[in-house]
Design an enzyme around this catalytic site. Structure first.
Site, short mmCIF file in Angstrom:
data_model
loop_
_atom_site.label_atom_id
_atom_site.label_comp_id
_atom_site.label_asym_id
_atom_site.label_seq_id
_atom_site.Cartn_x
_atom_site.Cartn_y
_atom_site.Cartn_z
N THR A 187 -7.29 -4.44 0.46
CA THR A 187 -5.73 -5.28 1.06
C THR A 187 -6.53 -6.54 1.72
OG1 THR A 187 -5.42 -3.36 1.58
CG2 THR A 187 -4.46 -4.94 3.01
N ASP A 222 -12.54 4.91 -3.21
CA ASP A 222 -13.42 3.77 -3.33
C ASP A 222 -14.07 3.21 -4.76
OD1 ASP A 222 -11.57 2.54 -0.81
OD2 ASP A 222 -12.97 2.89 0.57
N ASP A 265 -6.57 4.95 -4.21
CA ASP A 265 -6.01 4.04 -3.06
C ASP A 265 -5.00 3.36 -3.45
OD1 ASP A 265 -7.06 1.85 -1.73
OD2 ASP A 265 -9.36 2.01 -1.40
N ILE A 292 -3.81 0.27 -3.14
CA ILE A 292 -4.48 -0.90 -2.52
C ILE A 292 -5.39 -1.22 -2.59
CG2 ILE A 292 -4.57 -3.27 -2.08
CD1 ILE A 292 -1.34 -3.41 -2.42
N ASP A 293 -7.08 -1.21 -3.59
CA ASP A 293 -8.37 -1.30 -3.08
C ASP A 293 -8.48 -2.65 -2.86
OD1 ASP A 293 -11.25 -0.61 -2.09
OD2 ASP A 293 -11.36 -0.29 -4.28
N GLU A 323 -5.61 7.50 -0.02
CA GLU A 323 -5.92 6.29 1.73
C GLU A 323 -5.09 6.64 2.75
OE1 GLU A 323 -8.61 2.85 3.48
OE2 GLU A 323 -7.16 2.44 0.94
N ASP A 377 0.51 -1.18 -0.66
CA ASP A 377 -0.09 0.43 -0.15
C ASP A 377 0.86 1.40 -0.13
OD1 ASP A 377 -3.08 -0.47 0.93
OD2 ASP A 377 -1.40 -2.33 1.91
#
Length: 319
Positions: free
Chosen positions: A125, A265, A120, A122-123, A67, A44
């Protein structure tokens, strides 16, 4: 064409971040728990560092609303984790130092304005950690409207043995996708009304991310009889946009009635679906508000469809 430079810079950055994420996923180091108990990984942080560096250097006047931030990484007890993030970033950007990486991550601490990016890194995780679906989602918002969206989905199935798909949409230019590994971009469209095989719906893997019993009831009410396909991340938007599903529902969980969605998101996925001919609103039919804050305070739930069934879904939600 408008936004051509933004699209190329953003696409290159997302693909570089995808390489980092897949490199991390070969080893899957332990997740770090954030203050809200959600997990975050070195991927991330590394993904955000790479993308924020690229965007801020190409468009220095643009804010980035991301994020993550580097506060936790800057603490002395997290020095080893910052070093790990830096090592992965250096595989993409050899000149990176730990201070560079923390600074690049914090370029994502911008605020909503007339023109800004939302990210984001890593959407999904949890999907990333279990080696399932996740997305790297980046969108450009200008004058309250999403103008550009890119989703890198490294685990998304393709027609080859190598997974990974990238979705790109520019307002007014349609939506496209291509395998990350190779190939050319191809236009995508939402599923047609008579395509019974793909008249299915997708929802989150995590039960806490929605109201699964109600989501299933609504899907059945509009004629979708097959069980849901559960996927992590904005990859669900990709499924709707590419005609592999007709509906994605994310209705408020009764356990968290006051929860509001984060813009990062949904922004990239929303424009991809809309430009593929679909429709995206909240459960009351209101457009998603990406212009007021990092959270969509005036929206409740999310309804994503091929457009044809959208009004029927909204009517079922009111019944």
């Amino acid at each position: 064409m408008p936004y051509d430079r933004e699209k190329q810079v953003a696409l290159d950055a997302v693909l570089a971040a995808a390489r980092l994420c897949e490199r991390v996923r070969q080893e899957i180091p332990p997740a770090i728990e954030k203050g809200d108990k959600s997990p975050v990984t070195v991927a991330d942080f590394g993904s955000q560092a790479i993308i924020c560096k690229a965007i801020s250097e190409a468009f220095p006047d643009d804010a980035i609303v991301g994020e993550e931030d580097a506060t936790v990484l800057r603490s002395p007890e997290m020095a080893d984790n910052l070093a790990k993030v830096t090592d992965y970033v250096k595989e993409i950007l050899p000149e990176a130092t730990p201070e560079d990486v923390a600074t690049w991550i914090d370029r994502g601490n911008g605020t909503v304005g007339r023109r800004f990016w939302t990210l984001d890194p890593i959407d999904g995780t949890k999907g990333f950690l279990r080696k399932d679906q996740y997305a790297i989602a980046l969108a450009l918002i200008e004058d309250g409207e999403v103008k550009l969206g890119i989703m890198g989905c490294p685990a998304y199935p393709t027609d080859t043995d190598i997974p990974g798909m990238v979705f790109v949409a520019v307002r007014g230019e349609g939506a496209t996708m291509k395998p990350i590994a190779a190939g050319e971009f191809a236009p995508i469209r939402v599923v047609k009304a008579d395509d019974a095989e793909n008249l299915r719906f997708v929802e989150s893997v995590e039960a806490a991310h929605g109201n699964q019993s109600r989501q299933n009831a609504i899907a059945q009410a509009v004629g979708i009889t097959s069980p849901s396909v559960r996927m992590d991340s904005q990859a669900k938007y990709g499924a709707v946009a590419s005609g592999q599903a007709a509906l994605y529902l994310r209705l408020p969980s009764p356990k968290y009635p006051d929860y509001r969605e984060n813009i990062w998101d949904h922004a990239a996925g929303a424009i991809v679906v809309e430009e593929a001919g679909g429709r995206v609103t909240d459960m009351n039919g209101k457009p998603l508000d990406f212009a007021s804050d990092s959270k969509m305070h005036d929206n409740r739930g999310v309804v994503v469809s091929n457009g044809i069934i959208h009004d029927t879904v909204l009517a079922a939600l009111k019944a």
